[in-house]
Structures are given as C-alpha cells and as structure tokens.
Enzyme design. Sequence first.
Site, short mmCIF file in Angstrom:
data_model
loop_
_atom_site.label_atom_id
_atom_site.label_comp_id
_atom_site.label_asym_id
_atom_site.label_seq_id
_atom_site.Cartn_x
_atom_site.Cartn_y
_atom_site.Cartn_z
N SER A 77 0.83 -1.20 0.00
CA SER A 77 0.00 0.00 0.00
C SER A 77 0.86 1.26 0.00
O SER A 77 1.85 1.35 0.74
CB SER A 77 -0.91 0.02 1.23
N CYS A 78 0.46 2.26 -0.78
CA CYS A 78 1.14 3.55 -0.76
C CYS A 78 0.93 4.26 0.57
O CYS A 78 1.61 5.25 0.86
CB CYS A 78 0.67 4.44 -1.90
N SER A 79 0.00 3.78 1.39
CA SER A 79 -0.27 4.40 2.68
C SER A 79 0.49 3.76 3.83
O SER A 79 0.36 4.20 4.97
CB SER A 79 -1.78 4.33 2.98
N ALA A 80 1.26 2.72 3.56
CA ALA A 80 2.05 2.10 4.63
C ALA A 80 3.17 3.04 5.06
O ALA A 80 3.78 3.72 4.25
CB ALA A 80 2.64 0.78 4.15
N HIS A 112 0.67 13.59 0.23
CA HIS A 112 -0.05 12.35 0.57
C HIS A 112 -0.63 12.42 1.97
O HIS A 112 -1.76 12.89 2.16
CB HIS A 112 0.88 11.15 0.40
#
Length: 483
Positions: free
Chosen positions: A261-264, A386
């Site tokens: 995930s790009c949110s990790a 982000h």
Amino acid sequence: MSPATPSPAPLAPDGEETAPARLVHALVARAREAQRQIDGYSQEQIDLVVSALGWAVINPANNRALATLAVEDTGLGNVEDKVSKNHRKTLGLLRDLHGKKTVGVIGGDPRRGIVDIARPVGVVAAVTPSTNPVATVINNIINAVKCRNAVIVAPSPKGAASCARLLELIYPELDVLRVPRDLVQMLPAPVRREQTQLLMGAADLVIVTGSQANVRAATQSGTPTFGVGVGNVAAIISESADLTAAARKIADSKTFDNATSCSAENSVIIPSGRYRPMLDALVEQGGVVLTAEEKARLQRVLWPDGGKLARDRVGHSAQFLAEAAGLSRAACQSARFFIVEEEGVGERFPFSGEKLSPVLTAYRADDFHQACDRVRALYAWQGAGHSVGLHGTDPAEALTAGLTLPVSRVIVNQAHSFAAGGNFDNGLPFTLTLGCGTWGKNHFSDNLNYRHFYNKVRISRPIEEDIPSLDMLFGDYLRRKGS
C-alpha cells in the site's frame, strides 16, 4: 447526455486506422451504447446494479479465488491480506454509497434558488496498478456505475489476469438484472501502453492509480483526469504517545499485504528521549533493527543499480528480503519487518524514500517541531501531499500538522495503511486512490469517491436581491486606514 468527442484515431502508414486504435474505439463504442441503455435508470435500479457488482467480490468464494490469482499473477503481497483488503474496501465503499443520490435531483438550496442535478460523465477509463489488481478495479467500477457511467479498465500487465477473472465473475451478476455486459470492459491481454494511451484519449474521464509515468500520460491525454501522487508516509511519535499502541499499529500497517500500500508507513520520527523505548516497542511487535552491515546488504538488494527501486524485490515478506540480502542472523530470518536507522534524506539515502517493502526507517528528532521539519525534508524528496501519521494525545499537534505540513491527511493514532483510504472507525471515504493536491501534482486532495464520477448541473432561479453595503465589505479596512 452528450459524450466528449473522441480523439482522432492514429493512422497506419497507408492512412488506415491502426489495429490498436480499431480495438480501443470498438470497446469505447460498445461502452457508449451500454451507457446509453442505463442512462435512464432510476436510483433504485442503479443501486441494484451496484449491489450486484459488489457481490462479485464480497462473495467469499470469489474473493479468495481472486486474491489467490492476484498473488500468483503479480508476485506481490499475500493471499490472506488481499482477501481482507478486497472484502473491507468493497464493503466500506458499499456502506459509503448506501442511500447516496446520484440520479436526477440530488439536492440544492431553496433559499438560494438552487437545484442540483447529477448527470453521468460517460465512459470512464480506469488505469489500475499491480499492487491492488482487484480492490482498486472493483472500487473504480462501482463508483463509475453508481453514477450511470460505463467503465473500461486498463490494468497493469501483471494484473491483467486478475482483472479478467473479476469481469468474468461480474458478468453473471449483471445478467441477473439484464444489464448490458459492455457496461464494464477491460483492455484485452496483453495490455499494451499504446492501447492504454489511446483509451485515455478516447474516454470522457480518466482515473489513474499507480506509477507516475501513467499519471503523467493521463494528464497529457487531453481528457479530464484524477491522478495520484507518490507515497512515502512518515509517522511522528509525539512525547505524549502510547508507545506500545503506536508500535502495534505501525507494525500491523507496515506488514499488511507486504507493504504494497502507498499508505504504509515508510519512516517513523521519534523524540530523542523516547527513541530507544520506541525501537524496543517496535521490536516487541516483530521488528528487527539492522546493523550497519545488514543495512548496506539490504540497500544493495532493494536498489541494485544505486538509484531505482528493484521492482522484483518489492511486495515480498521480510523473510524473502532476508534471504535475498544474505541476512543470516536468526532474528532476521524470523522478522515481521526490518528497521533501519537513518540520518539523511535524499538521493544519497535511499531508505528515506518509498520502499513498498516491510522496511521502516527510523529518525531522531529533538521535539515535535523538529519532527515536522524532518517530514518537510522527506516530502520535499518524495511523497509531498499524501499523508502523515501522528501518534499522541495533544490535539494542538494534529492541528499544527494540518496547518503547516504539505499533506492532504493527518492520520491520528491509527494504523496508516488501514486508515488513510477510509476505515470503519474513521470518517474518510473508502478508496484506493488518494489525491495529493498541488503538492503532489494532483488537482484534487480528497479520497477519490463517487462525487468525482458525475457532472453536476445547477438550476438557478431568481431570489430576492442580496446586495452588500460598502461598509460591510470595506468598513474595517477603511477605518484602519483612517479614511
């Protein structure tokens, strides 16, 4: 509705339309006809179609088969986490959409004489990544159809088989409601870049999740585009943080689906006085702090040419990386994730960037303000716009982060990869496409949601005049000026 005029078709040397152009334009023509057929659907009819689409993934047997194929197809992540992601993201999206109006009159303001009407955009081109070849695809499909659009998916080459299987499971559900199958299509495998570019030019709206190369191509297609920025999430540990709880959330987030995930979280910034206790708390959650030699070995594996992240090394377990890097220490062999200590940011310090791997970079900071300075430096290098994580109990710190950092989300006391894209215990919309604002070269900073998939028409009727006085607008200024 009046769809946008398709881009002129590329011509072969003999003046005929090229084969890729013929293929794409045939798909778009069928999509436009299918969209025309549902353009008159009521809200109730559309909501039934949305339920049918969602069931194609929520059905447990389908979900597991899709998750298994996704891992086999891409080599990224792990099956159990993809089962969970497919289920939770789809269920959450359906919750968000339940009862929402997307057909006809959707609201307005009688006092201001305004009536709001939702109209379809037409044909949506959805460019999707290999990291989430099922969850992102179904999210885009459901959002598009909820607003009475047709959708054509351009999957990553690695994710094409998963996408094709998903559509095979969707079509029988559409058949139950006698909905045209051409409402949901995909570029056929092997997916070529030329076809994807042609599709983006011929569609009415492009949604692109994945590489920055795809985002740039979409924005240059001439078609309105919602694209994403680069991920490189940092988490700040406040002096007031519960270290055990923070470490558990970060570890769970960092290891979920092998950090695809790009949110990790990619970095954690810790006050000097709590640095060692926080590292100890992360070790309790299965992290292993690498030695300088082990760090250098891992760096050579992840960035073998010294610059670009090795695509065949990302999205794998810590054990895979330990074997690839020759990390023979017993603790490394059984680690959930690795921790590397770092001081610098930028090209000479590759661990300061996004890793898409169960590898967490640790930084020291004297205080919260210095931690914010570190976030700014990290995001100036990679990840601007982000999100940032914050673990602590001081609401003023969260407000300061929101007011001063180049981020679209401040995620407080949550596991970042679960929370940033929406979760059942926060108020963000469920999505896998996160806008990063102008910081991230995007024109939106929201979590992509159904509101991005329709055109809004406004009826305006005359109301009583509302003309401001000059004193209301200029009085404060003129009194200060002394005029």
